[in-house]
Design a protein around this motif. Structure first.
Motif, PDB file in Angstrom:
ATOM      1  N   VAL A 285       0.851  -1.193   0.000  1.00 19.05           N
ATOM      2  CA  VAL A 285       0.000   0.000   0.000  1.00 19.05           C
ATOM      3  C   VAL A 285       0.883   1.239   0.000  1.00 19.05           C
ATOM      4  O   VAL A 285       1.791   1.370   0.820  1.00 19.05           O
ATOM      5  CB  VAL A 285      -0.936   0.010   1.226  1.00 19.05           C
ATOM      6  CG1 VAL A 285      -1.795   1.270   1.222  1.00 19.05           C
ATOM      7  CG2 VAL A 285      -1.805  -1.238   1.225  1.00 19.05           C
ATOM      8  N   VAL A 286       0.623   2.139  -0.953  1.00 16.23           N
ATOM      9  CA  VAL A 286       1.392   3.385  -1.082  1.00 16.23           C
ATOM     10  C   VAL A 286       0.409   4.522  -1.296  1.00 16.23           C
ATOM     11  O   VAL A 286      -0.572   4.377  -2.046  1.00 16.23           O
ATOM     12  CB  VAL A 286       2.386   3.309  -2.254  1.00 16.23           C
ATOM     13  CG1 VAL A 286       3.095   4.646  -2.450  1.00 16.23           C
ATOM     14  CG2 VAL A 286       3.409   2.214  -2.025  1.00 16.23           C
ATOM     15  N   VAL A 292      -4.775   6.174  -2.701  1.00 18.08           N
ATOM     16  CA  VAL A 292      -4.310   4.954  -2.049  1.00 18.08           C
ATOM     17  C   VAL A 292      -4.081   3.914  -3.140  1.00 18.08           C
ATOM     18  O   VAL A 292      -5.029   3.470  -3.798  1.00 18.08           O
ATOM     19  CB  VAL A 292      -5.336   4.452  -1.019  1.00 18.08           C
ATOM     20  CG1 VAL A 292      -4.845   3.155  -0.391  1.00 18.08           C
ATOM     21  CG2 VAL A 292      -5.569   5.512   0.052  1.00 18.08           C
ATOM     22  N   LEU A 293      -2.826   3.545  -3.365  1.00 16.02           N
ATOM     23  CA  LEU A 293      -2.457   2.623  -4.434  1.00 16.02           C
ATOM     24  C   LEU A 293      -2.008   1.304  -3.842  1.00 16.02           C
ATOM     25  O   LEU A 293      -1.257   1.270  -2.863  1.00 16.02           O
ATOM     26  CB  LEU A 293      -1.336   3.214  -5.288  1.00 16.02           C
ATOM     27  CG  LEU A 293      -1.584   4.599  -5.896  1.00 16.02           C
ATOM     28  CD1 LEU A 293      -0.374   5.055  -6.688  1.00 16.02           C
ATOM     29  CD2 LEU A 293      -2.823   4.586  -6.778  1.00 16.02           C
ATOM     30  N   LEU A 313      -0.359  -1.431 -10.611  1.00 17.52           N
ATOM     31  CA  LEU A 313      -0.911  -0.501  -9.632  1.00 17.52           C
ATOM     32  C   LEU A 313      -2.433  -0.542  -9.719  1.00 17.52           C
ATOM     33  O   LEU A 313      -3.003  -0.501 -10.818  1.00 17.52           O
ATOM     34  CB  LEU A 313      -0.433   0.934  -9.888  1.00 17.52           C
ATOM     35  CG  LEU A 313       1.059   1.215  -9.964  1.00 17.52           C
ATOM     36  CD1 LEU A 313       1.565   1.074 -11.386  1.00 17.52           C
ATOM     37  CD2 LEU A 313       1.358   2.619  -9.474  1.00 17.52           C
ATOM     38  N   ARG A 314      -3.071  -0.606  -8.563  1.00 14.52           N
ATOM     39  CA  ARG A 314      -4.522  -0.529  -8.488  1.00 14.52           C
ATOM     40  C   ARG A 314      -4.910   0.629  -7.579  1.00 14.52           C
ATOM     41  O   ARG A 314      -4.328   0.815  -6.512  1.00 14.52           O
ATOM     42  CB  ARG A 314      -5.107  -1.831  -7.931  1.00 14.52           C
ATOM     43  CG  ARG A 314      -5.066  -2.992  -8.905  1.00 14.52           C
ATOM     44  CD  ARG A 314      -5.517  -4.265  -8.224  1.00 14.52           C
ATOM     45  NE  ARG A 314      -4.519  -4.717  -7.245  1.00 14.52           N
ATOM     46  CZ  ARG A 314      -4.809  -5.493  -6.217  1.00 14.52           C
ATOM     47  NH1 ARG A 314      -6.039  -5.879  -5.992  1.00 14.52           N
ATOM     48  NH2 ARG A 314      -3.850  -5.870  -5.399  1.00 14.52           N
ATOM     49  N   ALA A 320     -11.734   2.915  -0.719  1.00 19.38           N
ATOM     50  CA  ALA A 320     -11.574   3.501   0.615  1.00 19.38           C
ATOM     51  C   ALA A 320     -12.713   4.461   0.929  1.00 19.38           C
ATOM     52  O   ALA A 320     -13.202   4.536   2.068  1.00 19.38           O
ATOM     53  CB  ALA A 320     -10.233   4.227   0.701  1.00 19.38           C
ATOM     54  N   ARG A 321     -13.153   5.206  -0.109  1.00 19.06           N
ATOM     55  CA  ARG A 321     -14.278   6.116   0.116  1.00 19.06           C
ATOM     56  C   ARG A 321     -15.549   5.343   0.471  1.00 19.06           C
ATOM     57  O   ARG A 321     -16.304   5.719   1.371  1.00 19.06           O
ATOM     58  CB  ARG A 321     -14.519   6.952  -1.144  1.00 19.06           C
ATOM     59  CG  ARG A 321     -15.622   7.980  -0.992  1.00 19.06           C
ATOM     60  CD  ARG A 321     -15.813   8.730  -2.307  1.00 19.06           C
ATOM     61  NE  ARG A 321     -16.226   7.828  -3.362  1.00 19.06           N
ATOM     62  CZ  ARG A 321     -17.476   7.403  -3.555  1.00 19.06           C
ATOM     63  NH1 ARG A 321     -18.441   7.793  -2.730  1.00 19.06           N
ATOM     64  NH2 ARG A 321     -17.769   6.601  -4.548  1.00 19.06           N
ATOM     65  N   LEU A 322     -15.779   4.230  -0.225  1.00 18.94           N
ATOM     66  CA  LEU A 322     -16.952   3.415   0.091  1.00 18.94           C
ATOM     67  C   LEU A 322     -16.848   2.822   1.488  1.00 18.94           C
ATOM     68  O   LEU A 322     -17.843   2.742   2.220  1.00 18.94           O
ATOM     69  CB  LEU A 322     -17.093   2.296  -0.951  1.00 18.94           C
ATOM     70  CG  LEU A 322     -17.413   2.745  -2.380  1.00 18.94           C
ATOM     71  CD1 LEU A 322     -17.427   1.545  -3.314  1.00 18.94           C
ATOM     72  CD2 LEU A 322     -18.740   3.478  -2.438  1.00 18.94           C
TER      73      LEU A 322
END
Length: 542
Positions: A285-286, A292-293, A313-314, A320-322
């Motif tokens: 996680v980066v 947030v990737l 990369l996703r 995260a918002r959901l």
């Protein structure tokens, strides 16, 4: 019958092309050799025939016979002897009137001699000349009188010619080893072309140009058709490939391919993951430019030789918002579950007391529970006026009690009602920080977590303390960019709780930090918000 044509392979085409180049080079070498041979012939033979012509023109016999009638009979032996001794092609003598009186070619006797530009003006001349269809290098020298009667008078002309050598004679005369050199060069050229064709065949893995073009087209379609970002690096950490999604997620310029990570300003956690310096776990996680990737890196090798790496990369920002939006529902369900568990324990206690006949103890127990609940409710309702945040803290208190962690509210806490969108974000920050604090403190005896909420005219400050072991100093400054929770900071596990918290704070123009105290870790978050009452609660710290 339809004729079928077999298409030549890439290696075959390379071989034919190289052989054609070798042939062209050999022809060029031969042409240069011919030009050099011609220049040498004109220079050397020109001086020789000029010297022979001057020598014959100065012969007393020639001078004396040209002033007599019928000089050809006396000059013929001299002309033939000059040809035989010097090996020239032709020797011609003309009288003062320009008629040929003696020549090695009897057919031209009596004809007029063709004079060059210099000889026509009474001077010597040498150059290319065409006689009877044959091209010769000729020298013409005037015969001048030497007696008192004809001193300085032009008595005639002597011309000596040397035939131009053929192409074969020039090549053989250029160098005795020229053919051997050309043969060796041809052999080396053919061998080199064959080796080059084989190397090209190996380098292209046996693929033909059409197949290579098809693979390139398929690669482009695949890279630019997927929803994930793809970035490839060589062993020197230079970008060799990146698709549009990867460039957008990382905020890279259009001309980023070929540049190094340092040149693109990529450092910190992102550089560690791309270069492989970070732990080689999946789903790293980066946080990059507010996103947030989740990144997965794979090293590419061939025959034991490293070729670089490919990282996908996703973007988990929307996810995260959901998660943040359903956080309130999750908190409510957790509150109901915790309260149901708590009430079940209390009912079991009351039932047991009744069964053993301790009615007075039942009354005292119920009164103690009531005072504790009223105390917590009064404290929260008096200090936290926003119902969403207050309900969240009630839920977290029940969950913390299940894990034997005491959640307390600071005496200086003061929070007015907030706008609904601000209340949701403040609840997200409080919930993430409290969850991490409870995880950190749960392993200790007499564990506690303290929450302080302070509000001024335009911002809210959230401070969460715990009695846990704190955050490792080497992770304290980067824990949010890594996307770790406090548990991840201790054990190296993955998490995005603090990454979400940082994103929420930054979106509200605030910040978040962590510090260690003798009692444990202290997380401090600041956010710009708006409240509904238009005033700040009394006792709120600025």
């Amino acid at each position: 019958m339809v004729a079928t044509f077999r298409r030549h392979s890439l290696a075959g085409e390379m071989l034919v092309l190289q052989l054609a180049i070798v042939v062209v080079v050999l022809l060029a070498v031969a042409a240069v050799s011919l030009a050099q041979s011609q220049a040498t012939f004109n220079r050397v033979e020109g001086r020789r025939v000029s010297a022979l012509a001057e020598q014959l023109a100065a012969n007393p016999l020639v001078r004396s016979q040209l002033v007599r009638p019928a000089p050809g009979e006396a000059l013929a032996p001299l002309v033939l002897a000059t040809q035989a001794q010097s090996g020239v092609t032709s020797v011609t003598v003309a009288d003062g009137a320009g008629r040929i009186v003696s020549s090695t070619n009897p057919t031209v006797i009596g004809e007029r001699i063709r004079l060059g530009p210099g000889s026509a003006r009474g001077r010597g001349w040498s150059g290319q000349f065409t006689l009877d269809g044959n091209r010769e290098l000729a020298a013409q020298v005037p015969v001048l009188g030497a007696t008192e009667e004809n001193l300085g008078r032009i008595l005639g002309t002597v011309m000596i010619g040397e035939a131009d050598p053929t192409v074969w004679q020039r090549l053989s005369g250029a160098s005795s080893y020229l053919l051997a050199y050309l043969g060796i060069a041809s052999g080396l050229g053919v061998a080199g072309s064959w080796l080059l064709a084989r190397r090209v065949k190996r380098q292209t893995l046996g693929l033909e140009p059409g197949e290579i073009a098809g693979l390139a087209e398929h690669r482009e379609a695949m890279l630019y058709g997927i929803a994930e970002g793809v970035i490839a690096l060589d062993p020197q950490h230079r970008l060799t490939l990146v698709n549009d999604m990867g460039r957008r997620l990382l905020g890279l310029p259009e001309d980023c391919v070929g540049q190094s990570l340092e040149g693109l300003g990529i450092d910190g956690r992102l550089r560690d993951v791309l270069s492989g310096t970070a732990a080689g776990e999946r789903d790293e996680v980066v946080v990059r430019h507010g996103r947030v990737l989740v990144m997965n890196r794979m090293t590419v090798t061939k025959d034991g030789r490293p070729l670089g790496s490919v990282t996908t990369l996703r973007d988990r920002t929307e996810l995260a918002r959901l998660e943040r939006e359903i956080g309130s529902f999750r908190s409510s369900s957790e509150l109901l579950r915790a309260q149901a568990h708590e009430f079940a324990n209390q009912l079991h206690t009351i039932s047991g007391l009744i069964q053993i006949g301790e009615q007075d103890e039942v009354v005292r127990y119920i009164r103690a529970l009531s005072r504790h609940r009223q105390s917590l409710d009064v404290t929260l309702s008096r200090r936290v006026r926003d119902t969403a945040v207050a309900a969240l803290l009630m839920a977290k208190a029940s969950l913390a009690a299940e894990r034997k962690v005491r959640l307390r509210i600071s005496d200086d806490t003061a929070l007015e009602r907030l706008a609904p969108e601000d209340a949701a974000d403040v609840a997200t920050v409080v919930g993430n920080l409290v969850d991490n604090a409870v995880d950190a403190a749960a392993a200790r005896d007499d564990a506690w977590v303290e929450v302080a909420l302070r509000q001024d005219a335009s911002s809210v400050e959230i401070v969460v303390r715990d009695s846990g072991p704190g955050v490792a100093p080497e992770l304290a400054r980067e824990v949010f960019s890594h996307g770790f929770t406090t548990k991840a900071a201790r054990e190296g596990e993955r998490g995005i709780g603090l990454a979400l918290t940082k994103l929420v704070c930054e979106r509200h123009g605030g910040e978040i930090s962590v510090a260690n105290t003798p009692e444990g870790a202290v997380f401090t978050a600041r956010m710009t918000v708006s409240h509904l009452t238009g005033t700040v609660a009394e006792g709120a710290a600025p």
